[in-house]
Scaffold this motif. Sequence first.
Motif, PDB file in Angstrom:
ATOM      1  N   MET A 131      -4.177  28.662  18.151  1.00 27.02           N
ATOM      2  CA  MET A 131      -5.600  28.409  18.369  1.00 27.02           C
ATOM      3  C   MET A 131      -6.145  29.470  19.308  1.00 27.02           C
ATOM      4  O   MET A 131      -5.484  29.846  20.279  1.00 27.02           O
ATOM      5  CB  MET A 131      -5.810  27.042  19.040  1.00 27.02           C
ATOM      6  CG  MET A 131      -5.724  25.873  18.128  1.00 27.02           C
ATOM      7  SD  MET A 131      -6.338  24.384  18.984  1.00 27.02           S
ATOM      8  CE  MET A 131      -4.825  23.453  19.083  1.00 27.02           C
ATOM      9  N   THR A 132      -7.348  29.917  19.030  1.00 21.54           N
ATOM     10  CA  THR A 132      -8.023  30.794  19.980  1.00 21.54           C
ATOM     11  C   THR A 132      -8.415  29.956  21.191  1.00 21.54           C
ATOM     12  O   THR A 132      -8.364  28.720  21.158  1.00 21.54           O
ATOM     13  CB  THR A 132      -9.282  31.415  19.364  1.00 21.54           C
ATOM     14  OG1 THR A 132     -10.241  30.368  19.128  1.00 21.54           O
ATOM     15  CG2 THR A 132      -8.972  32.164  18.070  1.00 21.54           C
ATOM     16  N   ASP A 133      -8.856  30.617  22.257  1.00 17.13           N
ATOM     17  CA  ASP A 133      -9.314  29.892  23.440  1.00 17.13           C
ATOM     18  C   ASP A 133     -10.486  28.977  23.089  1.00 17.13           C
ATOM     19  O   ASP A 133     -10.543  27.836  23.542  1.00 17.13           O
ATOM     20  CB  ASP A 133      -9.719  30.864  24.548  1.00 17.13           C
ATOM     21  CG  ASP A 133      -8.527  31.604  25.138  1.00 17.13           C
ATOM     22  OD1 ASP A 133      -7.378  31.151  24.935  1.00 17.13           O
ATOM     23  OD2 ASP A 133      -8.737  32.637  25.796  1.00 17.13           O
ATOM     24  N   ASP A 134     -11.415  29.465  22.280  1.00 18.08           N
ATOM     25  CA  ASP A 134     -12.566  28.645  21.874  1.00 18.08           C
ATOM     26  C   ASP A 134     -12.135  27.452  21.023  1.00 18.08           C
ATOM     27  O   ASP A 134     -12.658  26.355  21.173  1.00 18.08           O
ATOM     28  CB  ASP A 134     -13.607  29.485  21.117  1.00 18.08           C
ATOM     29  CG  ASP A 134     -14.405  30.398  22.037  1.00 18.08           C
ATOM     30  OD1 ASP A 134     -14.463  30.122  23.261  1.00 18.08           O
ATOM     31  OD2 ASP A 134     -14.973  31.389  21.537  1.00 18.08           O
ATOM     32  N   GLU A 135     -11.168  27.661  20.131  1.00 18.04           N
ATOM     33  CA  GLU A 135     -10.682  26.558  19.298  1.00 18.04           C
ATOM     34  C   GLU A 135      -9.962  25.506  20.143  1.00 18.04           C
ATOM     35  O   GLU A 135     -10.119  24.305  19.922  1.00 18.04           O
ATOM     36  CB  GLU A 135      -9.756  27.087  18.196  1.00 18.04           C
ATOM     37  CG  GLU A 135     -10.484  27.866  17.114  1.00 18.04           C
ATOM     38  CD  GLU A 135      -9.538  28.617  16.188  1.00 18.04           C
ATOM     39  OE1 GLU A 135      -9.976  28.937  15.069  1.00 18.04           O
ATOM     40  OE2 GLU A 135      -8.370  28.888  16.573  1.00 18.04           O
ATOM     41  N   PHE A 136      -9.189  25.962  21.138  1.00 18.39           N
ATOM     42  CA  PHE A 136      -8.509  25.005  22.005  1.00 18.39           C
ATOM     43  C   PHE A 136      -9.525  24.219  22.831  1.00 18.39           C
ATOM     44  O   PHE A 136      -9.394  23.007  23.004  1.00 18.39           O
ATOM     45  CB  PHE A 136      -7.494  25.705  22.914  1.00 18.39           C
ATOM     46  CG  PHE A 136      -6.737  24.758  23.798  1.00 18.39           C
ATOM     47  CD1 PHE A 136      -5.871  23.812  23.248  1.00 18.39           C
ATOM     48  CD2 PHE A 136      -6.895  24.784  25.169  1.00 18.39           C
ATOM     49  CE1 PHE A 136      -5.185  22.914  24.058  1.00 18.39           C
ATOM     50  CE2 PHE A 136      -6.208  23.888  25.985  1.00 18.39           C
ATOM     51  CZ  PHE A 136      -5.357  22.954  25.420  1.00 18.39           C
ATOM     52  N   PHE A 137     -10.555  24.882  23.327  1.00 16.09           N
ATOM     53  CA  PHE A 137     -11.612  24.193  24.078  1.00 16.09           C
ATOM     54  C   PHE A 137     -12.276  23.145  23.184  1.00 16.09           C
ATOM     55  O   PHE A 137     -12.480  22.002  23.601  1.00 16.09           O
ATOM     56  CB  PHE A 137     -12.645  25.196  24.594  1.00 16.09           C
ATOM     57  CG  PHE A 137     -13.719  24.575  25.428  1.00 16.09           C
ATOM     58  CD1 PHE A 137     -13.488  24.239  26.752  1.00 16.09           C
ATOM     59  CD2 PHE A 137     -14.972  24.320  24.889  1.00 16.09           C
ATOM     60  CE1 PHE A 137     -14.482  23.654  27.524  1.00 16.09           C
ATOM     61  CE2 PHE A 137     -15.972  23.737  25.656  1.00 16.09           C
ATOM     62  CZ  PHE A 137     -15.722  23.409  26.979  1.00 16.09           C
ATOM     63  N   ALA A 138     -12.582  23.500  21.940  1.00 19.86           N
ATOM     64  CA  ALA A 138     -13.202  22.555  20.999  1.00 19.86           C
ATOM     65  C   ALA A 138     -12.252  21.395  20.695  1.00 19.86           C
ATOM     66  O   ALA A 138     -12.678  20.234  20.605  1.00 19.86           O
ATOM     67  CB  ALA A 138     -13.601  23.277  19.712  1.00 19.86           C
ATOM     68  N   PHE A 139     -10.961  21.680  20.551  1.00 17.78           N
ATOM     69  CA  PHE A 139      -9.960  20.637  20.325  1.00 17.78           C
ATOM     70  C   PHE A 139      -9.955  19.642  21.490  1.00 17.78           C
ATOM     71  O   PHE A 139      -9.932  18.424  21.291  1.00 17.78           O
ATOM     72  CB  PHE A 139      -8.579  21.289  20.157  1.00 17.78           C
ATOM     73  CG  PHE A 139      -7.427  20.324  20.187  1.00 17.78           C
ATOM     74  CD1 PHE A 139      -7.093  19.589  19.054  1.00 17.78           C
ATOM     75  CD2 PHE A 139      -6.673  20.153  21.338  1.00 17.78           C
ATOM     76  CE1 PHE A 139      -6.018  18.687  19.077  1.00 17.78           C
ATOM     77  CE2 PHE A 139      -5.604  19.269  21.371  1.00 17.78           C
ATOM     78  CZ  PHE A 139      -5.287  18.533  20.237  1.00 17.78           C
TER      79      PHE A 139
END
Length: 194
Positions: free
Chosen positions: A15-23
Amino acid sequence: MLLEFPVVLKKLDTMTDDEFFAFCRANDPMEFERDKNGNIIIVSPTGSKTGLRNITLGGELYAWNKYHDLGYAFDSSTGFNLPNGATRSPDAAWIVKERWEAIPEEQQEKFAPICPDFVIELRSASDDLKYLQNKMEEFRENNCRLGWLIDRKEQNVHIYRPDQPVETVQSFDSMLSGEDVLPGFTFDLRLLNR
């Protein structure tokens, strides 16, 4: 069955940093960390006594910072994207003002891409010591200048500094110093005996 270690979800995909934040936002109110290998760690809420002790630590740090105005203090729910790719949440953290203010506000609203200058981890009765020691090493490897791993269970404190062996203070009647990282900051460990 009582689990005495963190639950880790092995990464299936990066996951990108943005995807992890969204997760993390999509799974609120659960809290997660991510190690440097991309594995997701489920972080449980603390017990009430540990929460009382965490707020004592954070409150003392906040009061010192409010008076000296040298940086910014953060609580245990704050995630930081470390240079090695991990996303970690210490129990308390502090960042020098100039370093924090250099981060664009959009990134400050997410998990900021920075390793704190100072971190505290407070070991609760159920925390695995080796896991917390590895987490503190990770902060140090990512340029954290001072870290305290306070172990109430064993009644000692492990102090982490760059390029130095870990120092262990064996007495819970001691005062900890913020050294040159937090000039004038001290913490009386007896405050955690409540």
